[in-house]
Motif scaffolding. Structure first.
Motif, PDB file in Angstrom:
ATOM      1  N   LEU A   1       8.981 -12.819  -0.315  1.00 49.69           N
ATOM      2  CA  LEU A   1       9.354 -13.998   0.475  1.00 49.69           C
ATOM      3  C   LEU A   1      10.034 -15.060  -0.383  1.00 49.69           C
ATOM      4  O   LEU A   1      11.038 -15.652   0.027  1.00 49.69           O
ATOM      5  CB  LEU A   1       8.103 -14.602   1.126  1.00 49.69           C
ATOM      6  CG  LEU A   1       7.351 -13.708   2.118  1.00 49.69           C
ATOM      7  CD1 LEU A   1       6.013 -14.340   2.475  1.00 49.69           C
ATOM      8  CD2 LEU A   1       8.189 -13.473   3.366  1.00 49.69           C
ATOM      9  N   GLU A   2       9.479 -15.309  -1.559  1.00 50.21           N
ATOM     10  CA  GLU A   2      10.017 -16.324  -2.463  1.00 50.21           C
ATOM     11  C   GLU A   2       9.896 -15.839  -3.901  1.00 50.21           C
ATOM     12  O   GLU A   2       8.968 -15.091  -4.245  1.00 50.21           O
ATOM     13  CB  GLU A   2       9.246 -17.651  -2.324  1.00 50.21           C
ATOM     14  CG  GLU A   2       9.376 -18.333  -0.982  1.00 50.21           C
ATOM     15  CD  GLU A   2       8.538 -19.600  -0.914  1.00 50.21           C
ATOM     16  OE1 GLU A   2       7.804 -19.884  -1.896  1.00 50.21           O
ATOM     17  OE2 GLU A   2       8.598 -20.304   0.105  1.00 50.21           O
ATOM     18  N   GLY A   3      10.822 -16.287  -4.746  1.00 50.68           N
ATOM     19  CA  GLY A   3      10.748 -15.972  -6.162  1.00 50.68           C
ATOM     20  C   GLY A   3      11.235 -14.569  -6.485  1.00 50.68           C
ATOM     21  O   GLY A   3      11.899 -13.912  -5.671  1.00 50.68           O
ATOM     22  N   GLU A   4      10.887 -14.114  -7.669  1.00 55.91           N
ATOM     23  CA  GLU A   4      11.279 -12.786  -8.128  1.00 55.91           C
ATOM     24  C   GLU A   4      10.046 -12.030  -8.607  1.00 55.91           C
ATOM     25  O   GLU A   4       9.250 -12.557  -9.389  1.00 55.91           O
ATOM     26  CB  GLU A   4      12.302 -12.879  -9.266  1.00 55.91           C
ATOM     27  CG  GLU A   4      13.671 -13.375  -8.826  1.00 55.91           C
ATOM     28  CD  GLU A   4      14.682 -13.298  -9.959  1.00 55.91           C
ATOM     29  OE1 GLU A   4      14.252 -13.254 -11.134  1.00 55.91           O
ATOM     30  OE2 GLU A   4      15.888 -13.282  -9.683  1.00 55.91           O
ATOM     31  N   LEU A   5       9.924 -10.806  -8.132  1.00 51.14           N
ATOM     32  CA  LEU A   5       8.789  -9.955  -8.480  1.00 51.14           C
ATOM     33  C   LEU A   5       9.233  -8.898  -9.479  1.00 51.14           C
ATOM     34  O   LEU A   5      10.267  -8.249  -9.297  1.00 51.14           O
ATOM     35  CB  LEU A   5       8.234  -9.281  -7.223  1.00 51.14           C
ATOM     36  CG  LEU A   5       7.092  -8.277  -7.423  1.00 51.14           C
ATOM     37  CD1 LEU A   5       5.817  -8.999  -7.854  1.00 51.14           C
ATOM     38  CD2 LEU A   5       6.856  -7.480  -6.144  1.00 51.14           C
ATOM     39  N   GLY A   6       8.464  -8.738 -10.538  1.00 52.58           N
ATOM     40  CA  GLY A   6       8.714  -7.657 -11.475  1.00 52.58           C
ATOM     41  C   GLY A   6       7.887  -6.443 -11.097  1.00 52.58           C
ATOM     42  O   GLY A   6       6.676  -6.545 -10.877  1.00 52.58           O
ATOM     43  N   VAL A   7       8.538  -5.289 -10.991  1.00 48.58           N
ATOM     44  CA  VAL A   7       7.852  -4.052 -10.616  1.00 48.58           C
ATOM     45  C   VAL A   7       8.110  -3.002 -11.688  1.00 48.58           C
ATOM     46  O   VAL A   7       9.272  -2.679 -11.984  1.00 48.58           O
ATOM     47  CB  VAL A   7       8.331  -3.527  -9.245  1.00 48.58           C
ATOM     48  CG1 VAL A   7       7.655  -2.197  -8.926  1.00 48.58           C
ATOM     49  CG2 VAL A   7       8.039  -4.542  -8.149  1.00 48.58           C
ATOM     50  N   HIS A   8       7.054  -2.512 -12.281  1.00 48.49           N
ATOM     51  CA  HIS A   8       7.147  -1.378 -13.207  1.00 48.49           C
ATOM     52  C   HIS A   8       6.671  -0.156 -12.435  1.00 48.49           C
ATOM     53  O   HIS A   8       5.493  -0.048 -12.079  1.00 48.49           O
ATOM     54  CB  HIS A   8       6.274  -1.611 -14.436  1.00 48.49           C
ATOM     55  CG  HIS A   8       6.312  -0.477 -15.407  1.00 48.49           C
ATOM     56  ND1 HIS A   8       7.310  -0.334 -16.346  1.00 48.49           N
ATOM     57  CD2 HIS A   8       5.480   0.586 -15.580  1.00 48.49           C
ATOM     58  CE1 HIS A   8       7.093   0.759 -17.056  1.00 48.49           C
ATOM     59  NE2 HIS A   8       5.986   1.337 -16.611  1.00 48.49           N
ATOM     60  N   PHE A   9       7.593   0.768 -12.147  1.00 44.30           N
ATOM     61  CA  PHE A   9       7.266   1.918 -11.300  1.00 44.30           C
ATOM     62  C   PHE A   9       7.734   3.201 -11.965  1.00 44.30           C
ATOM     63  O   PHE A   9       8.917   3.350 -12.289  1.00 44.30           O
ATOM     64  CB  PHE A   9       7.929   1.774  -9.926  1.00 44.30           C
ATOM     65  CG  PHE A   9       7.654   2.927  -8.994  1.00 44.30           C
ATOM     66  CD1 PHE A   9       6.442   3.024  -8.336  1.00 44.30           C
ATOM     67  CD2 PHE A   9       8.602   3.918  -8.803  1.00 44.30           C
ATOM     68  CE1 PHE A   9       6.182   4.091  -7.483  1.00 44.30           C
ATOM     69  CE2 PHE A   9       8.357   4.986  -7.956  1.00 44.30           C
ATOM     70  CZ  PHE A   9       7.143   5.076  -7.293  1.00 44.30           C
ATOM     71  N   ASP A  10       6.796   4.095 -12.183  1.00 37.28           N
ATOM     72  CA  ASP A  10       7.108   5.421 -12.722  1.00 37.28           C
ATOM     73  C   ASP A  10       7.933   5.329 -14.005  1.00 37.28           C
ATOM     74  O   ASP A  10       8.901   6.063 -14.206  1.00 37.28           O
ATOM     75  CB  ASP A  10       7.845   6.248 -11.670  1.00 37.28           C
ATOM     76  CG  ASP A  10       7.832   7.742 -11.991  1.00 37.28           C
ATOM     77  OD1 ASP A  10       6.921   8.178 -12.730  1.00 37.28           O
ATOM     78  OD2 ASP A  10       8.722   8.466 -11.512  1.00 37.28           O
ATOM     79  N   GLY A  11       7.560   4.380 -14.870  1.00 36.32           N
ATOM     80  CA  GLY A  11       8.210   4.266 -16.169  1.00 36.32           C
ATOM     81  C   GLY A  11       9.448   3.402 -16.202  1.00 36.32           C
ATOM     82  O   GLY A  11      10.058   3.240 -17.268  1.00 36.32           O
TER      83      GLY A  11
END
Length: 271
Positions: free
Chosen positions: A183-193
């Motif tokens: 919804l707001e901001g930036e999300l960091g996602v570490h997925f499968d390396g």
């Protein structure tokens, strides 16, 4: 005796309470929320079927039952004793009446048609205004707002609005898919390396069985909608909240403190 031969204090699938209690499944879906708020029962996702919710009576609930039941039973004995020789005939007549009423109730209940489904769906309607949340077993910290509980969707999913104030270490969901809309901001996602940056207006699907981690990709914590399918995510968070500071003694989450609770919900953090 509880349904399926379970003891009164053992866990019971919520929807199976309708027939023994002589009430509709719609009523069963509403009553546990009030009982849980009063501390009489506890609800958790079924380990066998995450779409279902198990209900178990709490110690406080058992104490209230012990306090309430004796007097009605004593009164029943008194009334039957006054009947004298007619006691057996009256008891048989009452039993027959109960059978007739039960049969009429079953006949009157709508069949699982589209019309019946529409009625039940209307009963499940929920509207939450900005900042409002669904009640839970215990209050969650402000960053977590429950919008739809597992039982609200008959086990299909749970939905929370989350402000990610802490990074979530690498972990795996073994029972449910996780979906996130930023919804707001930036999300960091570490997925499968691999590391991904997910800006506002973006969506990610994190399938079960694949390790991933979540973090803040900018200074401001991102605000997201988090969906678990099937549901149960809010029950895990409630268990964490109930455990208190023991899960984050230094202000951060660590696998060693999370895994004992996470394992009960099919989640494993990498140590």
């Amino acid at each position: 005796m509880a349904p399926d031969g379970a003891s009164p204090s053992g866990p019971v699938i919520a929807r199976r309470l309708a027939a023994p209690l002589g009430i509709s499944r719609v009523a069963v879906s509403k009553s546990p929320a009030r009982l849980q708020e009063r501390g009489h029962i506890r609800r958790t996702p079924s380990a066998a079927d995450r779409r279902s919710v198990e209900v178990v009576i709490t110690e406080a609930g058992e104490q209230d039952i012990d306090a309430l039941l004796p007097r009605p039973l004593e009164r029943e004995v008194e009334l039957l004793a006054d009947l004298g020789e007619d006691r057996a005939q009256v008891a048989a007549a009452l039993a027959r009446l109960a059978q007739v009423l039960q049969a009429q109730t079953q006949t009157a209940e709508p069949s699982p048609s589209r019309e019946a489904g529409t009625v039940m769906s209307r009963e499940r309607f929920i509207k939450l205004l900005p900042g409002e949340r669904r009640p839970g077993r215990i209050p969650l910290p402000p960053p977590f707002q429950i919008k739809a509980r597992t039982e609200d969707t008959e086990g299909r999913l749970s939905l929370l609005e989350v402000t990610l104030v802490r990074d979530i270490p690498r972990h795996t969901h073994h029972l449910d898919d996780e979906m996130i809309y930023v919804l707001e901001g930036e999300l960091g996602v570490h997925f499968d390396g691999e590391d991904q940056t997910v800006p506002a207006g973006s969506f990610v699907l994190l399938p079960k069985g694949v390790p991933h981690a979540l973090s803040r990709a900018a200074d401001a914590p991102p605000r997201v909608l988090q969906i678990s399918s099937p549901g149960g995510w809010e029950c895990y968070l409630e268990d964490l909240a109930e455990a208190g500071p023991a899960t984050s003694p230094d202000g951060s989450f660590t696998p060693a403190t999370l895994n004992p609770i996470a394992a009960r919900h099919g989640i494993q953090y990498e140590e």
